[in-house]
Design a protein around this motif. Structure first.
Motif, PDB file in Angstrom:
ATOM      1  N   UNK A  16       0.888  -1.413  -0.042  1.00  0.00           N
ATOM      2  CA  UNK A  16       0.122  -0.125   0.134  1.00  0.00           C
ATOM      3  C   UNK A  16       0.868   1.313   0.106  1.00  0.00           C
ATOM      4  N   UNK A  17       2.024   1.129   0.781  1.00  0.00           N
ATOM      5  CA  UNK A  17       3.085   2.382   0.602  1.00  0.00           C
ATOM      6  C   UNK A  17       4.326   2.161   0.285  1.00  0.00           C
ATOM      7  N   UNK A  18       5.085   2.810  -0.241  1.00  0.00           N
ATOM      8  CA  UNK A  18       6.544   2.471  -0.620  1.00  0.00           C
ATOM      9  C   UNK A  18       7.367   1.769   0.539  1.00  0.00           C
TER      10      UNK A  18
END
Length: 452
Positions: A16-18
């Protein structure tokens, strides 16, 4: 033809996020990991070495007293508060978090010999060489756990004057009754200016007292005649007494096994007893090289801390014969009192150099808030070290402690003396008629007599 199809959702592997971690599936089939034990052993070895590298137990010293620290007391209703009394009559309340003095309790004209806090945490009881007992109102902590400094100097609620000096005091775990010791054992109520009952067994000075955490009416004392005595407030006579070869300076009950207590002795050892069977000790805890001055159990009941005249603080497992940790500094002098904090995370020591020192109960523990991943990693490392702790290399690393030179030399001398006594006993037994020389175990050897 049988076809196996692997079906996986793309959503499960998409971050979902880096900064999110990539999800990894592991197959724990032992046949796929033939080197699993070897890998775990290397991890345990590295974890043991890292624990040694990051072992920095000393947190800080609380300076403010101008004479030796003689006693300490903790407040069971507030984690951050600790009371200390010194030989010049000064009593201080410290904030452990900030390591600053919250307030002082002036009034005693001589050494403060005993401090204890009531169960509700509202009353502090102090006694000393000036033959007085003083009851103080404890400052109330705020909702966030910090103390506010009082605007006026602290005044005692009550002052009780008695006919002899006091050596110690302890409060019931639940109730308004507390006990003082000196020439005799006196039982007091907070609302009465005279003792409600007194006990005396012999004419020697009683030096320490502790109430049983489970049975409110049972208390244990130690006296200068080398005795350890049990009393029951429901009867007019003491229960039982044992006399040892050397004097017991302090004792502490195990809060999780309240039938057991441990006594700190002048012969450099601590002895754990079951109050139902005082004829022999359950365990002998040895490592100190001078008199053990004070002892206190952890709230978990799994370990206890001792302070000694040899200028060291040691932590023992409740059923281990040797200490798992030793703390010392170059400036710390003879340790007169020690305490575990109420959350079992820290240890406090008061010594002859006027300082109260704060230590970590686990020397390599990381302070501050841990992330879930960090906590899981630490738990895994502790688990693999515990699994392989009996292998020689890991055992050597885990057991090694740096000792001050005087302690190292004194322990080597004690070991030489003990080995010589054992050789002499073996030779005496080998050159005597079978059965004529009986070896008495150390758990029984130090007890001279048992009196009902």
């Amino acid at each position: 033809m049988k076809v196996k199809v692997i079906s996986r959702s793309e959503d499960e592997f998409t971050r979902e996020r880096s900064r999110d971690l990539q999800r990894v599936f592991r197959n724990y089939d032992p046949s796929l990991h033939p080197q699993e034990k070897a890998v775990e052993y290397v991890r345990a070895l590295n974890a043991a070495k890292l624990n040694k590298i990051f072992a920095k137990p000393f947190i800080g010293a609380m300076d403010g007293h101008i004479d030796a620290i003689s006693c300490m007391a903790k407040n069971s209703t507030h984690l951050k508060g600790i009371f200390s009394g010194s030989m010049d009559g000064d009593i201080r309340l410290w904030n452990i978090a900030s390591r600053q003095t919250v307030c002082q309790f002036p009034g005693h004209n001589g050494a403060v010999r005993g401090l204890t806090v009531s169960t509700d945490g509202k009353v502090l009881v102090s006694c000393g060489n000036d033959c007085t007992i003083r009851l103080w109102s404890v400052p109330v902590a705020s909702s966030i756990g910090s103390y506010t400094k009082p605007e006026k100097p602290m005044e005692p609620i009550s002052v009780y004057v008695w006919k002899n000096a006091f050596r110690g005091v302890d409060h019931q775990w639940d109730g308004t009754i507390f006990a003082t010791v000196g020439a005799q054992v006196d039982i007091w109520d907070q609302n009465r200016s005279e003792p409600i009952s007194s006990f005396a067994w012999g004419s020697d000075t009683v030096v320490s007292v502790r109430f049983n955490p489970a049975h409110q009416s049972i208390l244990g004392t130690s006296a200068s005649d080398r005795s350890i005595t049990l009393y029951d407030l429901r009867t007019s006579t003491p229960l039982k007494k044992i006399i040892m070869q050397t004097r017991t300076n302090a004792l502490s009950w195990n809060p999780r096994e309240p039938m057991n207590f441990t006594a700190a002795n002048e012969d450099c050892n601590c002895y754990s007893y079951d109050m139902r069977k005082l004829e022999e000790a359950k365990c002998v805890h040895q490592d100190h090289v001078s008199a053990v001055m004070d002892i206190d159990y952890s709230p978990t009941g799994r370990e206890f801390v001792t302070g000694s005249y040899d200028r060291t603080v040691r932590i023992f497992q409740y059923n281990a014969g040797h200490s798992r940790e030793i703390y010392h500094t170059k400036r710390m002098q003879r340790v007169f009192c020690v305490k575990f904090t109420c959350d079992a995370s820290y240890v406090l020591s008061g010594s002859d150099d006027t300082n109260v020192r704060l230590w970590k109960a686990n020397a390599s523990e990381q302070l501050g808030v841990l992330l879930p991943r960090e906590r899981k990693k630490q738990e895994y490392q502790d688990a693999v070290v515990d699994r392989y702790k009996y292998l020689p290399e890991i055992k050597r690393i885990v057991r090694h402690r740096h000792l001050p030179k005087p302690v190292y030399k004194a322990s080597a001398l004690r070991r030489t003396i003990t080995d010589a006594e054992k050789r002499r006993e073996d030779r005496r037994k080998a050159h005597s008629a079978p059965g004529s020389v009986v070896t008495v175990p150390l758990r029984k050897r130090k007890i001279v007599a048992s009196v009902e």
